[in-house]
Structure formats: structure tokens, C-alpha cells
Enzyme design. Structure first.
Site, short mmCIF file in Angstrom:
data_model
loop_
_atom_site.label_atom_id
_atom_site.label_comp_id
_atom_site.label_asym_id
_atom_site.label_seq_id
_atom_site.Cartn_x
_atom_site.Cartn_y
_atom_site.Cartn_z
N HIS A 136 37.73 29.54 30.12
CA HIS A 136 37.31 30.61 31.04
C HIS A 136 36.63 29.95 32.23
CE1 HIS A 136 36.08 34.74 32.13
NE2 HIS A 136 35.05 34.12 32.67
N CYS A 137 37.20 30.18 33.41
CA CYS A 137 36.69 29.54 34.63
C CYS A 137 35.81 30.52 35.39
CB CYS A 137 37.86 29.09 35.51
SG CYS A 137 37.33 28.24 37.02
N PRO A 138 34.50 30.25 35.52
CA PRO A 138 33.64 31.15 36.29
C PRO A 138 33.95 31.14 37.78
CG PRO A 138 32.43 29.19 35.63
CD PRO A 138 33.75 29.12 34.95
N ASN A 151 36.48 33.69 37.90
CA ASN A 151 36.11 34.92 37.20
C ASN A 151 37.29 35.43 36.38
OD1 ASN A 151 34.31 36.95 36.43
ND2 ASN A 151 34.97 38.31 38.07
#
Length: 425
Positions: A252-254, A257
Site C-alpha cells: 500500500h503506497c501512501p 493513496n
């Protein structure tokens, strides 16, 4: 007969132990309830006593200060607690031992009281640690979504600021001082990188990574998701932030998002690759301008200071900002891009990297060798990621913006170790 008698005796013993255990748990429950009721009564008595005492003082006209009232309530609570301890303390006979027995009984009572609040037959150290870190997990799972919105806005602001500075201060300088060949080169290369960066970032952010279908029950699955309570196809993992299973989940890449999965993995890697190339291009091409701007800024502190216009001082600071930002991003993002390039060459994701390492270690201990079933050779892995099926696709699908979908649907995978290459070029 002897076996039946021994079996019945064992059953009777187990029933007796179960009854004793239930009585012990009931005792713990009653003790916890009594302690909670006593604490509530104690707090109510302290508050009522403090209110009655405050009214008496107010009726006499003397009035009591706030600090004195709080001190009196605290001392009253301490006296009540000490009196309760004295009443509950068993009387010691004359000639008996010292206070060690009382301390041990108090310690045993405290442990019994604490266990009555959380203990059961399934409790262990892992359960206790999970319960302790549950608030932290909740904060991470719920706040990361909001952090993702902030990070996306930050990426857009930084890229926009670099583009604006280059258009206002760098491109006019290049057109004025560089030969025609280099002007065309810089304009073409810069806008090509900018187009690819903007396109792949938009697609990586807005494209769904892919989720297992809920209306199909006859899908190949390797396990069941404990949170979604649905079958998980191969290479599918649950994202605790999105609270959904993701096909071929990488992470999951912040900064997006969004999760990186089967349908946006190519856009994520292309964004990292072209952003790194763009930062390297900016830091190298603006090196001379950066040195001149840095020297000009250093001269601001001379006596007398040099005479620069407001536009010139602004240009100096902006060029230094662009060079420092692009150089630092090129180093940081370049390392991340190299890491993902290594994973793609091996035919695995970030999650599968940890799983495969543990499996390799486990099989090595028993004298076996682990082989990744999704590894089809380095070049074939890159072709599968980019969707390259013929030579022209290297131009139309890699060097130019393309929104084509991957060859796999993320549910079924070719796991043959002797796979013939249908994409041979």
C-alpha cells in the site's frame, strides 16, 4: 472392565477439575465486580463529602479556595482508602511472623485482581502484546488514509512547483544562451518525461489494483481471508488499510493513496522510473546554473552586498531549491526503483519476497530447494509486466503513454517451470 473403570475415573477427574476451574473463574468475576463497585462507591462518597463540606463553608460565609478544596478531597480519599485497607487486613496473632506474610498476601491478592480483568484459558504473551498494540494498529489503519490524501497533495504541489520554476526561470535562460540543437533537446526530453510522469501518476492513483470477485464461487483459491471471509486466489493478500483483498498485492503506497496490485503495478513502476530519470535529468542539466546561483546567494552577505534585482534573487533561490529537491529525490526514489526492478526481475512482489525467503530457509533445512513458480526468466518477467508482445510495443507501451491492461486477470497464473516463451522477439 478395567479399561472402562479407568476411563470412568478419568472422566470423573476431568469433570471435577472443570468444576473447580469454573468456580475459580466465578470467584475472579465476583472479585472484579466487587472491586469495581467499591471504586464507584468510593468516588461517590468523596464527591458528596466534598460538596457537603463546600456548602458548609459557603454557608458560614468564610468561603473556600479551589486549591484547598481539592487538597481536602484528596486527603479524604487517602484516609478512606487507608481505613478500608485496615479493615480488610486480617488481624495478626501475637507471636506470629513479621510483615512478610502480609506483603505476600497483598501481592497475591493484586495478581488475582489483575488476572480477573483480562485472564482466560487462551491468554498468552502474543495475545497480551496484540491487545497492547491494538490502539496503535487502529491509528495506523485509520490515519494512513488521511495521510495518503496529504501525500498525494504534496506530490502534486512539489511537481507543479518544479515545473513552474523551470518554465519561468530555466527555459528562458536555455533559449537565450544554448545553441538550437540543445534547446530542441532540452524541450523535447523535458516535456517527454513530464508527460510520462503525469500520465503514470494519474493512472497509478486512480486505477483499481484489482479485487477478487465476490459473485464467483468457482475461482482458484489457495486460502481463505480471515477478515473478508472470502477465498483468496494465488498472489492475493489482504490490505488492512483499504480493508479489502488485492490481486497480486505488492504494497500500500501512501504517496498514491492506493494499493499497488495487478492492474496498476506497471503504472506505479513507470512513475518511479520516469520520476527518477526526470530528477537526474534536472539535477545534471541545471548543475552549472545551481553553482552560479549558490555563489550569488553566498555573495549576499558581503559588505557592501551586490546589487541584484528582485527577479534575480528569486531566480537564485528557486534554482537552488529545484536542484536540491531533484537531487535528493533522485537518490531516495532511485533506491526504491532499483529495489522494485530487482523484484520484477525475480518475478515476485514485496509481500512475496518475505514469504519466499521464509520458504527458502524452511526447505533448505530439510535439504530441498525452493523455486518461485511465477519466475519465467528476467526478460520474460519484464515483458509480462509491461505487456510487451512484439517489438513495436516497446515504443507504444513503454516509451509512450499507454493504458492497456495486463495479460493476466490476477486470478489465474501460469506456474509452469518449463514454460515456452510465446513472446519471443
Amino acid at each position: 472392565m478395567i479399561n472402562q473403570e479407568s476411563g470412568s475415573a478419568l472422566d470423573a477427574t476431568m469433570e471435577d477439575s472443570l468444576v473447580i476451574r469454573l468456580r475459580f473463574e466465578e470467584l475472579l468475576f465476583y472479585v472484579a465486580c466487587a472491586c469495581n463497585c467499591w471504586c464507584l462507591c468510593l468516588c461517590a462518597c468523596v464527591c458528596l463529602e466534598g460538596r457537603r463540606h463546600g456548602r458548609g463553608r459557603g454557608g458560614s460565609g468564610g468561603g473556600m479556595r479551589l486549591g484547598t478544596s481539592w487538597r481536602w478531597q484528596l486527603s479524604r480519599a487517602m484516609r478512606l482508602a487507608l481505613r478500608w485497607c485496615q479493615l480488610c487486613r486480617p488481624r495478626r496473632r501475637k507471636g506470629s511472623g513479621d510483615g512478610r506474610g502480609r506483603v505476600s498476601r497483598l501481592w497475591s491478592y493484586s495478581k488475582l485482581l489483575l488476572k480477573s480483568l483480562y485472564y482466560n484459558s487462551l491468554s498468552d504473551s502474543d495475545t497480551v502484546l496484540d491487545c497492547m498494540f491494538e490502539p496503535i494498529y487502529w491509528i495506523v489503519d485509520n490515519m494512513t488514509r488521511w495521510f495518503g490524501v496529504v501525500f498525494v497533495c504534496l506530490v502534486i504541489v512539489l511537481i507543479t512547483s518544479i515545473v513552474v520554476i523551470i518554465y519561468i526561470f530555466v527555459i528562458p535562460e536555455i533559449i537565450r544562451t544554448y545553441p538550437v540543437f540543445w534547446v530542441v533537446w532540452h524541450l523535447g526530453c523535458g516535456h517527454w518525461l513530464l508527460l510520462l510522469i503525469a500520465f503514470h501518476y494519474y493512472k497509478a492513483t486512480t486505477t483499481s489494483p484489482g479485487h477478487p470477485p465476490k459473485d464467483r464461487f468457482h475461482i482458484p483459491s489457495v486460502s481463505m481471508c480471515k477478515k473478508c471471509v472470502t477465498p483468496k486466489p494465488p498472489r492475493t493478500h489482504h490490505c488492512s488499510i483499504c480493508n479489502v483483498c488485492v490481486l497480486k498485492m505488492d504494497h500500500h503506497c501512501p504517496w498514491l493513496n492506493n494499493c499497488v496490485g495487478n492492474f496498476n503495478h506497471r503504472h506505479f513502476f513507470c512513475f518511479c522510473l520516469y520520476t527518477t530519470l526526470g530528477c537526474i535529468y534536472c539535477s545534471i542539466s541545471s548543475r552549472d546554473m545551481f553553482l552560479e546561483a549558490y555563489s550569488a546567494i553566498e555573495s549576499y552577505y558581503q559588505t557592501p552586498p551586490p546589487e541584484f534585482t528582485f527577479r534575480e534573487t528569486t531566480a537564485h533561490k528557486c534554482i537552488v531549491f529545484v536542484w536540491v529537491l531533484t537531487s535528493s529525490v533522485a537518490v531516495a526514489l532511485g533506491g526504491l526503483t532499483m529495489w522494485h526492478a530487482m523484484l520484477i526481475s525475480r518475478g515476485e512482489t514485496s509481500v512475496e519476497r518475505h514469504i519466499n525467503r521464509k520458504e527458502t530457509k524452511r526447505l533448505k533445512e530439510i535439504g530441498k530447494i525452493f523455486r518461485n513458480p511465477y519466475h519465467h526468466g528476467k526478460m520474460n518477467n519484464w515483458k509480462i509486466l509491461f505487456g510487451v508482445e512484439k517489438k513495436s510495443h516497446w515504443l507504444t507501451r513503454v516509451l509512450l503513454p499507454s493504458s492497456h491492461l495486463p495479460a493476466s486477470d490476477g486470478i489465474t497464473w501460469d506456474c509452469s517451470f518449463t514454460r515456452k516463451d510465446p513472446m519471443a522477439i
